[in-house]
Design an enzyme around this catalytic site. Structure first.
Site, PDB file in Angstrom:
ATOM      1  N   ILE A 156       0.914  -1.424   0.203  1.00  0.00           N
ATOM      2  CA  ILE A 156      -0.241   0.068  -0.136  1.00  0.00           C
ATOM      3  C   ILE A 156       1.434   1.518   0.062  1.00  0.00           C
ATOM      4  O   ILE A 156       1.649   1.272   0.494  1.00  0.00           O
ATOM      5  CB  ILE A 156      -0.659  -0.043   0.865  1.00  0.00           C
ATOM      6  N   CYS A 157       0.292   1.908  -0.343  1.00  0.00           N
ATOM      7  CA  CYS A 157       0.933   3.735  -0.727  1.00  0.00           C
ATOM      8  C   CYS A 157       0.070   4.451  -1.117  1.00  0.00           C
ATOM      9  O   CYS A 157      -0.792   4.314  -0.856  1.00  0.00           O
ATOM     10  CB  CYS A 157       2.273   3.873  -1.744  1.00  0.00           C
ATOM     11  N   HIS A 158       0.784   5.364  -1.361  1.00  0.00           N
ATOM     12  CA  HIS A 158      -0.438   6.777  -2.107  1.00  0.00           C
ATOM     13  C   HIS A 158      -1.290   6.702  -2.666  1.00  0.00           C
ATOM     14  O   HIS A 158      -2.751   6.336  -2.801  1.00  0.00           O
ATOM     15  CB  HIS A 158       0.268   8.436  -1.791  1.00  0.00           C
TER      16      HIS A 158
END
Length: 107
Positions: free
Chosen positions: A64-66
């Site tokens: 998960i990231c932005h």
């Protein structure tokens, strides 16, 4: 590498008949403090090469990231290092905030 949408991940997490994946948030600490998916664990992208051996190779890892770009790079790194159950969250926490938890802060 597999991909999962925010809605698909929300359904997966809500399904008690399925084993919960490990939610690996690879953003920076300030980003994580701003908003994050519950139960996700922060390991910033630049520290993953130092800490990836701690991860459970038997469990599915959701990166998960932005918006999904950094997490895709980490997912590729994990695959190159022998992890075979790696999934990237398409659209990242931004998609989660728009589609799953509209009360989540965005940036």
């Amino acid at each position: 590498m597999q991909h999962v949408t925010a809605l698909e991940l929300a359904q997966w997490l809500a399904d008690s008949s399925k084993k919960a994946p490990f939610l690996l948030d690879v953003r920076e600490p300030w980003e994580y403090e701003t908003c994050h998916i519950p139960e996700s664990q922060l390991i910033p992208m630049h520290t993953v090469p130092l800490e990836f051996e701690q991860l459970d190779r038997e469990n599915t890892i959701i990166c998960i990231c932005h918006h999904g770009g950094r997490s895709m790079q980490v997912a590729h790194f994990l695959e190159r290092n022998g992890f075979d159950q790696v999934v990237n969250l398409t659209g990242g926490v931004h998609a989660w905030a728009l589609q799953v938890d509209t009360s989540m802060a965005t940036y």
